[in-house]
Design a protein around this motif. Structure first.
Motif, PDB file in Angstrom:
ATOM      1  N   ALA A 566       0.836  -1.206   0.000  1.00 38.61           N
ATOM      2  CA  ALA A 566       0.000   0.000   0.000  1.00 38.61           C
ATOM      3  C   ALA A 566       0.867   1.251   0.000  1.00 38.61           C
ATOM      4  N   ASP A 567       1.936   1.217   0.788  1.00 38.23           N
ATOM      5  CA  ASP A 567       2.837   2.377   0.822  1.00 38.23           C
ATOM      6  C   ASP A 567       3.460   2.621  -0.555  1.00 38.23           C
ATOM      7  N   GLN A 568       3.850   1.531  -1.210  1.00 37.50           N
ATOM      8  CA  GLN A 568       4.462   1.676  -2.539  1.00 37.50           C
ATOM      9  C   GLN A 568       3.458   2.184  -3.566  1.00 37.50           C
ATOM     10  N   ILE A 569       2.216   1.750  -3.440  1.00 38.78           N
ATOM     11  CA  ILE A 569       1.178   2.226  -4.360  1.00 38.78           C
ATOM     12  C   ILE A 569       0.990   3.734  -4.215  1.00 38.78           C
ATOM     13  N   LEU A 570       0.951   4.201  -2.961  1.00 44.34           N
ATOM     14  CA  LEU A 570       0.774   5.634  -2.726  1.00 44.34           C
ATOM     15  C   LEU A 570       1.960   6.450  -3.241  1.00 44.34           C
ATOM     16  N   LEU A 571       3.135   5.814  -3.276  1.00 48.35           N
ATOM     17  CA  LEU A 571       4.333   6.498  -3.777  1.00 48.35           C
ATOM     18  C   LEU A 571       4.535   6.306  -5.273  1.00 48.35           C
ATOM     19  N   ASN A 572       3.557   5.626  -5.913  1.00 49.44           N
ATOM     20  CA  ASN A 572       3.620   5.350  -7.360  1.00 49.44           C
ATOM     21  C   ASN A 572       4.802   4.478  -7.755  1.00 49.44           C
ATOM     22  N   ASN A 573       5.194   3.576  -6.832  1.00 44.86           N
ATOM     23  CA  ASN A 573       6.310   2.684  -7.146  1.00 44.86           C
ATOM     24  C   ASN A 573       5.846   1.340  -7.696  1.00 44.86           C
ATOM     25  N   LEU A 574       4.538   1.126  -7.802  1.00 50.42           N
ATOM     26  CA  LEU A 574       4.020  -0.130  -8.369  1.00 50.42           C
ATOM     27  C   LEU A 574       3.098   0.183  -9.541  1.00 50.42           C
TER      28      LEU A 574
END
Length: 574
Positions: A566-574
């Motif tokens: 979820a954290d990566q999604i919010l950071l646009n890393n996925l």
């Protein structure tokens, strides 16, 4: 608690299979879910947001402060739900607030600091009712209301406030009566007004996510839930949730009533965001298709049975993120909605969190079995039995008494049992779940090899759930079942401190307890319910024996998941 990262390779693969628009929608849904945390924080206790902010700001001052903050995040309040809701903080940890406004302008004045102390005992009415209101005042007020207003007072989606306090507020809410000439001081404020600042933001995010997604059922659900947040009418959005058939799976809004320990009326906000496991979902259609057959054969008098139970849709998901009322013990499945109107008209839907189930079995149930189950039965504890009972537990929320007829002919629901309802309903779903699996085995839906492993896995699961505490509905319901089965000889304690199942007795005892709980629910018999809970919902010596062993080898009580995806999604890393 074991911190368990829900970052599985299979989940990563499924995320990569999402369209770009669904990934963008997922990002907005996680943001909306975070708002559910803010609302739930306020629902637990009126000064909870101030305490949360103060603990977070001071977390880096010492290792002890960091531990306090971490445990607060697990409980989402200063009360430990794993320790009978005992406070784990001291008055020194009360939130510091600054009163910045002065009656007269003072040059250089920055305000007064004061502490917002929390009560040592957790308020049973949470922040749904005035802190000084007792049951008698509420009941007297409710009786004075016309029928439609009475239903509103005990509804899921509002809070109860005092007119006298509202009249002192500078900004009176639109729900506040213009005068206090009425004998009673209480009135209703809908969630759409009480939490408007949060729900406006959440509704906007859901609408934007609905515009992005390619799934028609998800689009319909998100737009209808956004509308419900603003109108306070949740019926249509709950129907849309039941019809959801999308790779992205989301549950968001006010659902469970456990936090209202006073009456069990008011719903808390929560969110579960996941990726649907299509293969596992297809395998579980058997349960939903046989609910009417199970209802017809339930161990209770035919007069109490329903002839129109609707097949329960079951969705298996890999959890990406959860928020709101997900404190303490992590759920491995849920069966919604709780609105008896929908249960009667459309049944319920079930969501199984497969990656959470897998984590709990590996990290908790297996180690429990290694020390608490007799050696000759230990190998019978397996994931298949654990997972099958989890599914059947949720299915069994959808059968049995819901709308009931009292001896005087009055129509009501099982929530007539008020604060006893949640514990009894969890116990019912558990014990009737065992009965149901055995019934399906006898009808050749499952292999007969599952019989023994089902009962022994359930026994090990008793020690897992009762560690949630006897103030928590699942822990209380589990204590009731274990002590009843032990008292009747279905569970046996050996000299070495291990337990086993008496296979000659357990089937009959399970059916007897199922009948007892189902019948008192059907009759709305609160006195019988209280007697049953008082007798068996205890921390008995056999339970203490097992829990002491688990404490010595430090088996985690539960998992505390984190969500790096979820954290990566919010950071646009996925």
């Amino acid at each position: 608690m074991a911190v368990y990262s829900l970052l599985f390779s299979s989940l990563l693969i499924q995320l990569k299979g999402l369209s770009d628009s669904d990934k963008e929608a997922l990002k907005l849904l996680i943001k909306a879910a975070k708002i559910m945390d803010e609302i739930f924080c306020l629902q637990v206790w009126y000064s909870n947001p101030s305490l949360r902010d103060w603990l977070e700001q001071n977390a880096d001052e010492s290792q002890l402060n960091k531990l306090k903050w971490m445990y607060y995040l697990i409980n989402k309040s200063p009360w430990s739900c794993l320790d009978e809701n005992e406070s784990f903080l001291t008055t020194a940890d009360s939130a510091v607030k600054i009163l910045s406004e002065a009656t007269k302008p003072v040059a250089g004045w920055k305000g007064i600091k004061y502490r917002t102390a929390f009560p040592t005992s957790k308020p049973p009415g949470a922040n749904f009712y005035p802190p000084d209101m007792d049951k008698m005042e509420f009941e007297l007020w409710k009786k004075s209301l016309p029928e439609d207003k009475r239903k509103e007072a005990i509804g899921f989606f509002n809070v109860i406030k005092r007119k006298s306090e509202a009249m002192l507020d500078k900004s009176l809410s639109q729900s506040t009566p213009s005068s206090t000439s009425d004998t009673h001081d209480l009135y209703v404020v809908p969630y759409s007004e009480e939490y408007s600042s949060f729900l406006l933001r959440a509704a906007d995010l859901l609408d934007k996510a609905g515009d992005l997604t390619n799934s028609s059922s998800l689009k319909k659900f998100l737009h209808s839930k956004a509308e419900a947040f603003l109108s306070n009418e949740y019926y249509d959005s709950d129907i849309a949730w039941m019809e959801l058939d999308s790779k992205l799976d989301i549950t968001i809004g006010p659902y469970e009533t456990y936090e209202d320990a006073l009456f069990g009326y008011k719903a808390t906000f929560e969110a579960f965001i996941g990726i649907k496991d299509d293969e596992a979902t297809a395998q579980l259609k058997l349960f939903g298709d046989n609910l009417q057959v199970l209802e017809k054969n339930l161990p209770m008098d035919d007069i109490y049975k329903s002839g129109d139970v609707i097949a329960a849709p079951i969705r298996v998901i890999q959890l990406v993120y959860n928020s709101g009322d997900v404190k303490g013990p992590q759920t491995i499945a849920f069966n919604l909605p709780n609105d008896e109107r929908i249960v009667k008209d459309r049944g319920t839907s079930m969501v199984i969190l497969k990656n959470v189930s897998d984590a709990k079995f590996k990290l908790i149930l297996q180690p429990i079995a290694d020390v608490c189950i007799a050696k000759e039965q230990r190998e019978l504890v397996d994931f298949e039995s654990f997972f099958t009972h989890t599914i059947c537990h949720e299915c069994c929320h959808g059968i049995g008494p819901h709308t009931i007829t009292l001896p005087n002919g009055q129509k009501s629901t099982v929530r007539l049992l008020q604060e006893l309802h949640s514990s009894l309903e969890e116990a019912k779903a558990d014990i009737v779940g065992l009965w149901a699996i055995n019934f399906l085995i006898n009808k050749d839906f499952f292999p007969k090899t599952l019989v023994k492993s089902m009962y022994v896995s359930f026994l090990a699961g008793c020690f897992r759930s009762v560690r949630f505490g006897l103030e928590e509905a699942h822990g209380k319901g589990q204590a009731l079942q274990f002590n009843y089965l032990f008292d009747k000889g279905a569970f046996v304690l050996h000299p070495d401190g291990t337990f086993s199942v008496d296979f000659d007795k357990v089937e009959g005892v399970v059916e007897t307890l199922s009948r007892e709980i189902l019948t008192l629910q059907a009759q709305g018999d609160k006195r019988a319910a209280q007697t049953l809970l008082s007798k068996y919902c205890l921390m008995t010596q056999p339970l203490k024996c097992a829990l002491e062993k688990l404490e010595r080898i430090q088996v985690p009580v539960d998992i505390a998941p984190d969500f790096p995806i979820a954290d990566q999604i919010l950071l646009n890393n996925l």
